[in-house]
Scaffold this motif. Structure first.
Motif, mmCIF file in Angstrom:
data_model
loop_
_atom_site.group_PDB
_atom_site.id
_atom_site.type_symbol
_atom_site.label_atom_id
_atom_site.label_comp_id
_atom_site.label_asym_id
_atom_site.label_seq_id
_atom_site.Cartn_x
_atom_site.Cartn_y
_atom_site.Cartn_z
ATOM 1 N N TYR A 24 32.270 58.013 42.775
ATOM 2 C CA TYR A 24 30.903 57.675 42.387
ATOM 3 C C TYR A 24 30.375 56.617 43.347
ATOM 4 N N CYS A 25 29.079 56.410 43.328
ATOM 5 C CA CYS A 25 28.511 55.340 44.150
ATOM 6 C C CYS A 25 27.337 54.692 43.433
ATOM 7 N N ILE A 26 27.110 53.427 43.809
ATOM 8 C CA ILE A 26 25.964 52.654 43.330
ATOM 9 C C ILE A 26 25.422 51.869 44.522
ATOM 10 N N PRO A 27 24.143 51.509 44.488
ATOM 11 C CA PRO A 27 23.571 50.745 45.601
ATOM 12 C C PRO A 27 24.283 49.404 45.784
ATOM 13 N N ILE A 28 24.591 49.086 47.023
ATOM 14 C CA ILE A 28 25.300 47.839 47.327
ATOM 15 C C ILE A 28 24.479 46.624 46.909
ATOM 16 N N LEU A 29 23.157 46.755 46.895
ATOM 17 C CA LEU A 29 22.318 45.624 46.506
ATOM 18 C C LEU A 29 22.441 45.284 45.022
ATOM 19 N N SER A 30 22.997 46.192 44.227
ATOM 20 C CA SER A 30 23.232 45.930 42.801
ATOM 21 C C SER A 30 24.552 45.207 42.570
ATOM 22 N N VAL A 31 25.400 45.142 43.599
ATOM 23 C CA VAL A 31 26.740 44.572 43.458
ATOM 24 C C VAL A 31 26.719 43.085 43.798
ATOM 25 N N ARG A 32 27.159 42.278 42.850
ATOM 26 C CA ARG A 32 27.278 40.828 43.100
ATOM 27 C C ARG A 32 28.584 40.503 43.778
ATOM 28 N N GLU A 33 29.675 41.097 43.279
ATOM 29 C CA GLU A 33 30.994 40.868 43.878
ATOM 30 C C GLU A 33 31.977 41.889 43.337
ATOM 31 N N ILE A 34 33.123 41.960 44.019
ATOM 32 C CA ILE A 34 34.230 42.808 43.582
ATOM 33 C C ILE A 34 35.425 41.893 43.420
ATOM 34 N N ARG A 35 36.066 41.965 42.259
ATOM 35 C CA ARG A 35 37.190 41.070 42.001
ATOM 36 C C ARG A 35 38.329 41.832 41.340
ATOM 37 N N GLY A 36 39.522 41.332 41.555
ATOM 38 C CA GLY A 36 40.682 41.930 40.913
ATOM 39 C C GLY A 36 40.520 41.888 39.402
ATOM 40 N N PHE A 37 41.083 42.882 38.748
ATOM 41 C CA PHE A 37 40.951 42.926 37.289
ATOM 42 C C PHE A 37 41.801 41.843 36.660
ATOM 43 N N GLU A 38 41.222 41.145 35.724
ATOM 44 C CA GLU A 38 41.934 40.097 34.998
ATOM 45 C C GLU A 38 41.876 40.401 33.508
ATOM 46 N N VAL A 72 37.423 59.819 31.069
ATOM 47 C CA VAL A 72 38.494 60.135 32.004
ATOM 48 C C VAL A 72 39.701 59.308 31.573
ATOM 49 N N THR A 73 40.903 59.831 31.752
ATOM 50 C CA THR A 73 42.100 59.087 31.375
ATOM 51 C C THR A 73 42.217 57.818 32.216
ATOM 52 N N PRO A 74 42.257 56.636 31.574
ATOM 53 C CA PRO A 74 42.378 55.384 32.321
ATOM 54 C C PRO A 74 43.733 55.272 33.015
ATOM 55 N N GLN A 75 43.786 54.465 34.084
ATOM 56 C CA GLN A 75 45.028 54.216 34.819
ATOM 57 C C GLN A 75 45.372 52.726 34.704
ATOM 58 N N PRO A 76 45.829 52.276 33.530
ATOM 59 C CA PRO A 76 46.050 50.839 33.325
ATOM 60 C C PRO A 76 47.098 50.227 34.251
ATOM 61 N N ASP A 77 48.050 51.041 34.755
ATOM 62 C CA ASP A 77 49.099 50.506 35.624
ATOM 63 C C ASP A 77 48.721 50.556 37.102
ATOM 64 N N ASN A 78 47.511 50.996 37.410
ATOM 65 C CA ASN A 78 47.060 51.098 38.798
ATOM 66 C C ASN A 78 46.781 49.697 39.346
ATOM 67 N N PRO A 79 47.523 49.240 40.372
ATOM 68 C CA PRO A 79 47.308 47.896 40.915
ATOM 69 C C PRO A 79 46.008 47.759 41.708
ATOM 70 N N ARG A 80 45.359 48.881 42.018
ATOM 71 C CA ARG A 80 44.119 48.833 42.808
ATOM 72 C C ARG A 80 42.870 48.754 41.929
ATOM 73 N N ARG A 81 43.044 48.698 40.606
ATOM 74 C CA ARG A 81 41.890 48.592 39.713
ATOM 75 C C ARG A 81 41.151 47.283 39.977
ATOM 76 N N VAL A 82 39.844 47.361 40.052
ATOM 77 C CA VAL A 82 39.016 46.181 40.291
ATOM 78 C C VAL A 82 37.809 46.216 39.377
ATOM 79 N N ALA A 83 37.231 45.049 39.178
ATOM 80 C CA ALA A 83 35.974 44.941 38.431
ATOM 81 C C ALA A 83 34.854 44.738 39.446
#
Length: 151
Positions: A24-38, A72-83
């Motif tokens: 999927y994609c969204i406009p980059i101007l809508s993105v404030r930041e990308i951070r690791g999932f906590e 969609v089935t979530p991938q909770p053990d995926n280390p590449r998941r980000v918010a």
């Protein structure tokens, strides 16, 4: 040169991410930041796709598990998941939990093929090389989150 300017005006820089096997994609101007999932703080009575809330430099944000939102089935053990922290046009800020960020791309708005549903969270589909990318309507996604949170 006016033809080049007209062509450039239709290109929008988008951030491309994956949820499950779909991109999927969204406009980059809508993105404030990308951070690791906590770890999030649970929100009672929230819809199933709401992971909870995080504290982002003193601002409490709701985080949507985009896999659950999209059924969609979530991938909770995926280390590449980000918010991906996004801000809608009306100023609502929230986090979208995705499986991985892939890249940035220039999307030609004229090449987006619309989907049938007018109020769908999907604006349409676009081909990027040999990949089919879903173009999200961020306003609809965030609007549904806010509406669900107030009901």
């Amino acid at each position: 040169m006016t033809d080049d300017a007209a062509a450039d005006a239709k290109l929008v820089k988008m951030i491309v991410f994956a949820v499950g096997e779909q991109e999927y994609c969204i406009p980059i101007l809508s993105v404030r930041e990308i951070r690791g999932f906590e770890k999030t703080t649970a929100l009672p009575f929230a819809p199933p796709y709401v992971c909870g809330a995080i504290n982002l430099r003193g601002v409490i944000l709701t985080v949507i598990d985009f896999a659950v939102y999209l059924n969609v089935t979530p991938q909770p053990d995926n280390p590449r998941r980000v918010a991906i922290i996004v801000e809608s046009r009306n100023g609502t800020v929230c986090g979208l939990l995705v499986d991985r960020v892939i890249d940035m791309a220039d999307i030609d708005l004229g090449e987006i093929q619309a989907v049938a549903e007018e109020n769908s969270s999907l604006n349409g589909l676009v081909m990027l090389g040999d990949r089919m990318i879903g173009v999200l309507r961020l306003e609809v996604v965030v609007g549904q989150l806010v509406k669900a949170g107030t009901s």
